[in-house]
Design a protein around this motif. Structure first.
Motif, PDB file in Angstrom:
ATOM      1  N   PHE A 121       0.856  -1.184   0.000  1.00 19.96           N
ATOM      2  CA  PHE A 121       0.000   0.000   0.000  1.00 19.96           C
ATOM      3  C   PHE A 121       0.895   1.238   0.000  1.00 19.96           C
ATOM      4  O   PHE A 121       1.812   1.337   0.823  1.00 19.96           O
ATOM      5  N   SER A 122       0.627   2.176  -0.891  1.00 17.33           N
ATOM      6  CA  SER A 122       1.415   3.409  -0.916  1.00 17.33           C
ATOM      7  C   SER A 122       0.498   4.599  -1.159  1.00 17.33           C
ATOM      8  O   SER A 122      -0.463   4.514  -1.919  1.00 17.33           O
ATOM      9  N   TRP A 123       0.806   5.709  -0.484  1.00 20.87           N
ATOM     10  CA  TRP A 123      -0.013   6.909  -0.615  1.00 20.87           C
ATOM     11  C   TRP A 123       0.775   8.138  -0.185  1.00 20.87           C
ATOM     12  O   TRP A 123       1.710   8.052   0.610  1.00 20.87           O
ATOM     13  N   LYS A 124       0.409   9.273  -0.756  1.00 22.20           N
ATOM     14  CA  LYS A 124       1.025  10.540  -0.387  1.00 22.20           C
ATOM     15  C   LYS A 124       0.572  10.937   1.016  1.00 22.20           C
ATOM     16  O   LYS A 124      -0.603  10.790   1.359  1.00 22.20           O
ATOM     17  N   ASP A 125       1.506  11.423   1.803  1.00 20.27           N
ATOM     18  CA  ASP A 125       1.159  11.863   3.151  1.00 20.27           C
ATOM     19  C   ASP A 125       0.037  12.893   3.084  1.00 20.27           C
ATOM     20  O   ASP A 125       0.091  13.841   2.293  1.00 20.27           O
ATOM     21  N   ALA A 126      -0.986  12.679   3.894  1.00 24.51           N
ATOM     22  CA  ALA A 126      -2.187  13.512   3.816  1.00 24.51           C
ATOM     23  C   ALA A 126      -2.134  14.732   4.727  1.00 24.51           C
ATOM     24  O   ALA A 126      -3.122  15.459   4.850  1.00 24.51           O
ATOM     25  N   GLY A 127      -1.002  14.962   5.366  1.00 24.31           N
ATOM     26  CA  GLY A 127      -0.913  16.117   6.252  1.00 24.31           C
ATOM     27  C   GLY A 127      -1.667  15.872   7.544  1.00 24.31           C
ATOM     28  O   GLY A 127      -2.102  14.765   7.844  1.00 24.31           O
ATOM     29  N   GLY A 128      -1.820  16.920   8.324  1.00 24.11           N
ATOM     30  CA  GLY A 128      -2.482  16.737   9.610  1.00 24.11           C
ATOM     31  C   GLY A 128      -2.918  18.039  10.231  1.00 24.11           C
ATOM     32  O   GLY A 128      -3.198  19.008   9.539  1.00 24.11           O
ATOM     33  N   GLY A 129      -2.944  18.032  11.542  1.00 22.04           N
ATOM     34  CA  GLY A 129      -3.414  19.187  12.282  1.00 22.04           C
ATOM     35  C   GLY A 129      -4.567  18.857  13.203  1.00 22.04           C
ATOM     36  O   GLY A 129      -5.031  19.709  13.965  1.00 22.04           O
ATOM     37  N   ALA A 130      -5.039  17.598  13.136  1.00 20.25           N
ATOM     38  CA  ALA A 130      -6.152  17.189  13.991  1.00 20.25           C
ATOM     39  C   ALA A 130      -5.637  16.801  15.375  1.00 20.25           C
ATOM     40  O   ALA A 130      -4.432  16.757  15.629  1.00 20.25           O
ATOM     41  N   GLU A 131      -6.561  16.490  16.256  1.00 24.40           N
ATOM     42  CA  GLU A 131      -6.209  16.051  17.602  1.00 24.40           C
ATOM     43  C   GLU A 131      -5.356  14.786  17.539  1.00 24.40           C
ATOM     44  O   GLU A 131      -5.654  13.857  16.800  1.00 24.40           O
ATOM     45  N   LYS A 132      -4.284  14.748  18.324  1.00 25.69           N
ATOM     46  CA  LYS A 132      -3.397  13.583  18.368  1.00 25.69           C
ATOM     47  C   LYS A 132      -3.988  12.546  19.323  1.00 25.69           C
ATOM     48  O   LYS A 132      -3.677  12.503  20.508  1.00 25.69           O
ATOM     49  N   MET A 133      -4.858  11.689  18.791  1.00 28.33           N
ATOM     50  CA  MET A 133      -5.549  10.700  19.621  1.00 28.33           C
ATOM     51  C   MET A 133      -4.634   9.547  20.030  1.00 28.33           C
ATOM     52  O   MET A 133      -4.704   9.049  21.148  1.00 28.33           O
ATOM     53  N   ASP A 134      -3.814   9.089  19.095  1.00 31.01           N
ATOM     54  CA  ASP A 134      -2.853   8.017  19.364  1.00 31.01           C
ATOM     55  C   ASP A 134      -1.461   8.633  19.294  1.00 31.01           C
ATOM     56  O   ASP A 134      -0.867   8.743  18.225  1.00 31.01           O
ATOM     57  N   LYS A 135      -0.940   9.026  20.437  1.00 36.99           N
ATOM     58  CA  LYS A 135       0.330   9.759  20.463  1.00 36.99           C
ATOM     59  C   LYS A 135       1.514   8.895  20.046  1.00 36.99           C
ATOM     60  O   LYS A 135       2.549   9.413  19.620  1.00 36.99           O
ATOM     61  N   ASP A 136       1.383   7.576  20.153  1.00 38.20           N
ATOM     62  CA  ASP A 136       2.502   6.688  19.843  1.00 38.20           C
ATOM     63  C   ASP A 136       2.634   6.368  18.358  1.00 38.20           C
ATOM     64  O   ASP A 136       3.703   5.957  17.902  1.00 38.20           O
ATOM     65  N   ASN A 137       1.541   6.513  17.602  1.00 39.45           N
ATOM     66  CA  ASN A 137       1.549   6.070  16.206  1.00 39.45           C
ATOM     67  C   ASN A 137       1.062   7.165  15.257  1.00 39.45           C
ATOM     68  O   ASN A 137      -0.144   7.422  15.177  1.00 39.45           O
ATOM     69  N   PRO A 138       1.974   7.790  14.527  1.00 35.36           N
ATOM     70  CA  PRO A 138       1.547   8.761  13.516  1.00 35.36           C
ATOM     71  C   PRO A 138       0.640   8.132  12.459  1.00 35.36           C
ATOM     72  O   PRO A 138      -0.305   8.757  11.986  1.00 35.36           O
ATOM     73  N   VAL A 139       0.936   6.874  12.103  1.00 34.33           N
ATOM     74  CA  VAL A 139       0.163   6.172  11.074  1.00 34.33           C
ATOM     75  C   VAL A 139      -0.014   4.710  11.473  1.00 34.33           C
ATOM     76  O   VAL A 139       0.896   4.085  12.023  1.00 34.33           O
ATOM     77  N   LYS A 140      -1.195   4.173  11.192  1.00 35.45           N
ATOM     78  CA  LYS A 140      -1.448   2.734  11.297  1.00 35.45           C
ATOM     79  C   LYS A 140      -2.212   2.315  10.044  1.00 35.45           C
ATOM     80  O   LYS A 140      -3.015   3.086   9.518  1.00 35.45           O
ATOM     81  N   LEU A 141      -1.945   1.111   9.579  1.00 38.13           N
ATOM     82  CA  LEU A 141      -2.710   0.568   8.458  1.00 38.13           C
ATOM     83  C   LEU A 141      -3.162  -0.841   8.824  1.00 38.13           C
ATOM     84  O   LEU A 141      -2.349  -1.684   9.201  1.00 38.13           O
ATOM     85  N   ALA A 142      -4.463  -1.074   8.745  1.00 43.37           N
ATOM     86  CA  ALA A 142      -5.033  -2.382   9.072  1.00 43.37           C
ATOM     87  C   ALA A 142      -5.698  -2.978   7.838  1.00 43.37           C
ATOM     88  O   ALA A 142      -6.342  -2.266   7.062  1.00 43.37           O
ATOM     89  N   VAL A 143      -5.535  -4.282   7.669  1.00 42.42           N
ATOM     90  CA  VAL A 143      -6.142  -5.026   6.562  1.00 42.42           C
ATOM     91  C   VAL A 143      -7.001  -6.137   7.147  1.00 42.42           C
ATOM     92  O   VAL A 143      -6.576  -6.842   8.066  1.00 42.42           O
ATOM     93  N   MET A 144      -8.207  -6.293   6.617  1.00 41.53           N
ATOM     94  CA  MET A 144      -9.063  -7.405   7.019  1.00 41.53           C
ATOM     95  C   MET A 144      -9.383  -8.267   5.804  1.00 41.53           C
ATOM     96  O   MET A 144      -9.672  -7.751   4.723  1.00 41.53           O
ATOM     97  N   LEU A 145      -9.327  -9.579   6.004  1.00 39.97           N
ATOM     98  CA  LEU A 145      -9.677 -10.555   4.977  1.00 39.97           C
ATOM     99  C   LEU A 145     -10.856 -11.381   5.464  1.00 39.97           C
ATOM    100  O   LEU A 145     -10.967 -11.683   6.656  1.00 39.97           O
ATOM    101  N   GLU A 146     -11.721 -11.770   4.523  1.00 42.46           N
ATOM    102  CA  GLU A 146     -12.932 -12.509   4.905  1.00 42.46           C
ATOM    103  C   GLU A 146     -13.247 -13.537   3.823  1.00 42.46           C
ATOM    104  O   GLU A 146     -13.045 -13.282   2.641  1.00 42.46           O
TER     105      GLU A 146
END
Length: 302
Positions: A121-146
């Motif tokens: 998965f690749s994408w351009k950084d989308a910037g920010g400025g919102a509330e830092k809800m998860d201070k430890d992780n700037p980015v997370k990516l989750a995948v689900m298979l079914e």
């Protein structure tokens, strides 16, 4: 050195070389890609999308149609979703959310070598400025298979194969944590979910914090962020202004892992927690088919 020893040495080198290539990541420059738009959904949950008085697309779901059949343009792959209005609090969202973009275009690639599935998965950084809800992780990516087994019922009791139609929406309910009025202790879940019945989602996640971390779990009657045996490696990095995340996963599965077979297709959905987002404040994809050596929305060929 005699010929027998030479023969054994040569055989050993050949086996070592073949073993090395069997687990080598593909040359991604030669792997076809598929554009997928992830979007901010607000508190739109499974109960909402299945309610025909709130969501007109519920009729299509009842007929077996996938969300992308209505919301995604076949040529541009852009999606018709009012995420900008949701962020502003004009639709669904109880209060405006600032500092987040409505959508993020993602390039998705997949391949397999007969032993492992590779996802990129690749994408351009989308910037920010919102509330830092998860201070430890700037980015997370989750995948689900079914594996075409998770279902849901609409308000009239009709059964919908929600894993195929809506991807990971089968785990997103109105009563889970971070939803308006939800239970702070309740995680994502599948109605009637269990590993024994196959009524669950396989879950992989990459977390960017603390040097990067891979998670291998599942979502059945609750979300479990451990215990899976299929994930070999999850890696990610920010290269200039672009994030790149890759997963290496065994085709074979254990408890909580969907076993993947050549010639079959499965259902895939993914989410990006951008700019320290947490809970439902992520960007999500619709549901897509993942084919192992077969035609699908996203095909993983050798």
């Amino acid at each position: 050195m005699n010929k027998a020893v030479l023969g054994i040495s040569a055989l050993g080198l050949a086996l070592a070389a073949s073993a090395g290539t069997a687990f080598a990541a593909p040359d991604w420059s030669k792997v076809p890609s598929r554009k997928v738009i992830v979007f901010y959904p607000g508190p739109a949950n499974l109960e909402w999308i299945m309610n025909g008085t709130q969501h007109g697309g519920a009729k299509g779901l009842k007929k077996g149609e996938a969300c992308i059949g209505c919301h995604e343009d076949e040529k541009t792959r852009n999606v018709d979703i009012a995420s900008d209005k949701i962020l502003k609090g004009e639709k669904l969202e109880p209060k405006p959310v600032t500092g987040r973009v409505p959508t993020i275009p993602v390039t998705v690639q997949a391949a397999n070598d007969g032993t492992n599935l590779y996802l990129r998965f690749s994408w351009k950084d989308a910037g920010g400025g919102a509330e830092k809800m998860d201070k430890d992780n700037p980015v997370k990516l989750a995948v689900m298979l079914e594996d075409n087994k998770v279902t849901a019922k609409d308000t009239r009791g009709a059964t919908v194969q929600i894993g195929r139609a809506g991807g990971c929406w089968g785990t997103c309910h109105a009563d889970v944590r971070t939803m308006p009025g939800g239970n702070d202790k309740k995680t994502k879940y599948v109605i009637g979910g269990s590993l024994a019945s196959g009524n669950y989602y396989d879950l992989m996640q990459w977390q960017s914090g603390k040097g990067g971390k891979g998670v291998d779990g599942y979502v059945a009657d609750k979300r479990v962020m451990e215990g899976g045996k299929a994930l070999v490696k999850a890696e990610g990095k920010k290269d200039g202004d672009t994030w790149v995340v890759t997963f290496t996963r065994k085709l074979a599965g254990g408890d909580g892992d969907i076993a993947l077979a050549s010639g079959k297709s499965y259902n895939l959905g993914f989410a990006i927690h951008n700019d320290h987002a947490a809970g439902r404040f992520h960007h999500v994809s619709f549901g897509y088919t993942l084919g192992i050596d077969t035609k699908a929305d996203i095909s993983a060929a050798k």
